[in-house]
Design a protein around this motif. Structure first.
Motif, short mmCIF file in Angstrom:
data_model
loop_
_atom_site.label_atom_id
_atom_site.label_comp_id
_atom_site.label_asym_id
_atom_site.label_seq_id
_atom_site.Cartn_x
_atom_site.Cartn_y
_atom_site.Cartn_z
N GLN A 41 70.32 -11.55 -27.20
CA GLN A 41 71.44 -10.87 -27.50
C GLN A 41 71.29 -9.16 -27.74
N ARG A 111 76.87 -17.91 -18.91
CA ARG A 111 76.71 -16.55 -19.63
C ARG A 111 75.37 -16.10 -19.16
N GLU A 112 74.42 -16.83 -19.31
CA GLU A 112 73.08 -16.21 -18.65
C GLU A 112 72.94 -15.72 -17.49
N SER A 114 75.60 -14.76 -15.65
CA SER A 114 76.27 -13.49 -15.59
C SER A 114 75.42 -12.39 -16.26
N ARG A 115 74.64 -12.30 -17.23
CA ARG A 115 74.01 -11.59 -17.87
C ARG A 115 72.65 -11.14 -16.92
N GLN A 116 72.20 -11.88 -16.03
CA GLN A 116 71.37 -11.73 -15.00
C GLN A 116 71.87 -11.28 -13.71
N ASN A 117 72.99 -11.09 -13.64
CA ASN A 117 73.83 -10.58 -12.54
C ASN A 117 73.60 -11.50 -11.34
N TYR A 141 82.74 -13.96 -17.24
CA TYR A 141 81.39 -14.02 -16.75
C TYR A 141 81.32 -14.37 -15.37
#
Length: 715
Positions: A41, A111-112, A114-117, A141
């Motif tokens: 985070q 969520r992960e 999305s964070r990794q595109n 997300y």
């Protein structure tokens, strides 16, 4: 009272406070190894909690959103569990609990992704969560990794569906960055007034860029904003280029930006600014990263080349003040008087942040130089150490208004006025900040002859007020996130829900946080009140059954220990810092192991750091050791706890005569440690007033810092 239990052979505090079973130790060790990669985070005000390791999962399933069982208020009773989560009622079937856990796991994976595109994976996971408890975040997300390709209509549909929510404002923030990147100013300008938080540095730059492109004069606003080159990115770089192109920024502005980028070790902005000045971007980068090479090339012929040389001198001074002064003196004849002053300012700043004895003299040579906001602050601090109140006053007066009106500089300007017999001006400034319950507000109160005491407590929240808090949709989302160890998202949702609340609603919301054992939210929520107060919310004392006998056995001031814990973890029991410090007292693994050996704690393992009893015992014993090493000075011991005993000893070792504690704190070289010590000492003063039911003195607690007479080595 200073304990005599020092270092080798120190018996740890017992008094019935420390009984860690083998089973709990193994459980904590298992929990450490089971931490998930899902936990990464951005760093926030409080450390980010981890997803629930299997070893720490409650024996019963956790309550889904909105289903927390309230915990009756019990004053200062210890918390029941690190997470503050309550088990589900027994009516929930194992099958339903398993299904909920599976959905939560899918959500964490979404969520992960999305964070990794990873747009494809995010879309697939979102499709498996059609009825998840937080649909807005499922949709967020799913859309976020596709934002560059998404149509305006798709984003607008999201914003309409979740209008007024925290996640809608977050999406608007993301989208405005994309609109700025596209230079779609029509849509950007439509969205900007609806961006509630308006706290994104690059969005602010894009906003000024949009106005500048339309021909508006934004130069003054840009000068105020553009003070942090490492955060410029595309938006602020484009703004500077536009201002230069339109003639709103002059060569003088660019030279100031070049110096600031060098001062903050921002190579990219240095390169870009040099190109705008018509100078070599390679040489500008060398001045920042390899100053010796840049200095060897000489001063050059143009104003820009002169500034690049001066940047190199300032950067070299960070490594060797002697080499920097030799280089500046050698080429002084090729520089204008103002350029020579700028060179000395760079050297003075470098000397100041190490508290070098010659820093004051270097500032004298820098007279007439245009100074950055950081240089103005450190010139003031060096003047404080020298007792030159005229310099303190003139330097603070030279600051821009927003900087000058910060509580700290308001206080020191008042002190300078008082020292210079400007009594009325001093009183006016002190009254301006004396109502702030903070380090400088408390010092101002004492200068005005007032005492630091706890205000009368407001009436407790009614059942109706608590019911309103319990039904708040934002709080329900926050609790769900906290149950997933997603503290960043939980904190965002909680804080958003506080917008526009009345004093009574804030107190009820803080109490609701206490009932759910989310003490960091209780503290921050209660701190927002301005007319009604509950200091047991602002300054809670959980785990007193462990801490009180432990502190008493060691002779430690309990108010100080709680003040430190409040700053370290805000009572998040499973807090984990980016460098590995763990638990309530944020004990580093290496420190925990060292202290465990010193106090004879058998069978200690790293995983035990998150056990509340273990963490408090190790933290308080270490605090006792650094206090002894600091000869009883809470200021020095607090600095040592944060920055390490060696650094605290070195700062003290630079003293030739005793120094007022407040000035010593103000001139701690590390920004983080300086803020940390201020907050801990202010916290401790409030805790003492709360515990002892009588007024306190922060100035007395800070005391006077004397030159070092000795001290034993600590890690």
């Amino acid at each position: 009272m200073l304990s005599s239990k020092l270092l080798a052979g120190v018996p740890f505090a017992v008094a019935g406070a420390f009984l860690v079973s083998t089973a709990s130790a193994h459980q904590a060790q298992s929990a450490q190894s089971a931490q998930s990669a899902q936990s990464a985070q951005p760093q926030q005000a409080t450390p980010i909690a981890q997803p629930i390791p299997s070893a720490l999962a409650p024996s019963q399933p956790l309550v889904p959103v909105g289903g927390y069982a309230p915990v009756p208020k019990t004053g200062q009773a210890p918390l029941a569990a690190p997470s503050g989560l309550q088990p589900l009622p027994s009516a929930v079937s194992p099958a339903a609990a398993d299904a909920q856990r599976e959905q939560d796991n899918l959500f964490l994976q979404l969520r992960e992704a999305s964070r990794q595109n990873d747009a494809d994976r995010a879309a697939g996971l979102a499709a498996r969560l059609p009825n998840y408890a937080i649909p807005s975040y499922v949709d967020y997300y799913r859309l976020k990794p596709r934002l560059r390709d998404a149509s305006n209509d798709e984003v607008l549909d999201f914003l309409k569906r979740y209008e007024g929510s925290a996640i809608a404002d977050r999406m608007r923030n993301d989208w405005m960055l994309e609109l700025g990147r596209r230079r779609d100013w029509v849509q950007f300008d439509r969205e900007l007034p609806q961006f509630v938080k308006n706290d994104d540095y690059q969005v602010k730059c894009y906003a000024l860029l949009s106005r500048a492109i339309k021909g508006q004069n934004v130069a003054d606003e840009a000068r105020m904003l553009l003070d942090n080159p490492p955060n410029y990115g595309d938006a602020c770089a484009a703004l500077i280029a536009q201002l230069v192109q339109s003639g709103q920024f002059t060569t003088k502005d660019l030279l100031a930006q070049l110096r600031l980028a060098g001062e903050m070790h921002a190579t990219g902005p240095s390169r870009r600014t040099a190109l705008l000045l018509g100078a070599s971007d390679t040489r500008a980068a060398q001045a920042v990263d390899v100053p010796a090479l840049a200095m060897a090339r000489g001063v050059g012929n143009t104003p820009a080349e002169h500034q690049i040389y001066l940047v190199a001198v300032g950067r070299m001074a960070r490594t060797s003040v002697k080499l920097a002064t030799v280089a500046l003196n050698k080429n002084a004849s090729q520089l204008s008087p103002e350029e020579r002053a700028i060179g000395w300012a760079g050297i003075a700043y470098a000397a100041s942040i190490t508290l070098a004895p010659d820093a004051y003299d270097y500032w004298q040579r820098a007279a007439g130089a245009p100074l950055s906001w950081q240089q103005l602050e450190w010139k003031t601090r060096i003047a404080l150490r020298r007792g030159d109140w005229k310099m303190v006053r003139s330097t603070i007066e030279a600051m821009e208004k927003p900087q000058r009106e910060q509580a700290g500089w308001t206080y020191w300007l008042a002190r300078a006025d008082a020292a210079l017999e400007r009594k009325d001006e001093a009183q006016t400034l002190l009254r301006r900040i004396a109502d702030q319950n903070s380090f400088y507000g408390q010092l101002a109160m004492e200068e005005l002859g007032q005492q630091i005491a706890t205000p009368p407590s407001a009436a407790p929240p009614t059942a109706a007020e608590l019911a309103q808090a319990a039904n708040n949709p934002g709080f329900k989302r926050a609790l769900k996130f906290f149950s997933l160890r997603l503290r960043f998202e939980g904190t965002r949702e909680w804080n958003w829900a506080l917008n526009n609340m009345t004093e009574r609603q804030l107190l009820a919301s803080a109490e609701y946080a206490r009932q759910n054992q989310i003490l960091d939210r209780m503290v921050s929520t209660s701190e927002r009140t301005r007319t009604e107060f509950d200091y047991t919310q602002r300054f809670p004392a959980p785990h007193d059954d462990i801490l009180q006998p432990t502190a008493q056995s060691l002779g430690l001031d309990q108010a100080w220990v709680y003040g430190l814990i409040r700053q370290e973890s805000r009572f998040v029991t499973d807090a984990q810092s980016g460098v590995g410090a763990a638990g309530l007292m944020q004990v580093m693994p290496s420190t925990g192991k060292w202290v465990a050996e010193k106090i004879g704690l058998a069978d200690y393992g790293h995983g035990m750091l998150n056990d509340i009893r273990t963490n408090i015992v190790l933290g308080t014993n270490y605090l006792n050791m650094v206090l002894a090493n600091a000869e009883g000075s809470q200021v020095l011991a607090t600095a040592a706890y944060n920055a390490g005993p060696a650094r605290a000893r070195s700062w003290r070792g630079l003293l030739n005569t005793p120094m007022e504690g407040a000035i010593f704190v103000e001139t701690i070289p590390f920004d983080e440690t300086r803020t940390y010590v201020r907050n801990v000492m202010s916290n401790a003063t409030n805790y003492a007033a709360l515990f002892e039911h009588r007024p306190q003195s922060l100035k007395a607690r800070l005391g006077t810092i004397s030159p070092r007479s000795g001290g034993t080595g600590l890690p």
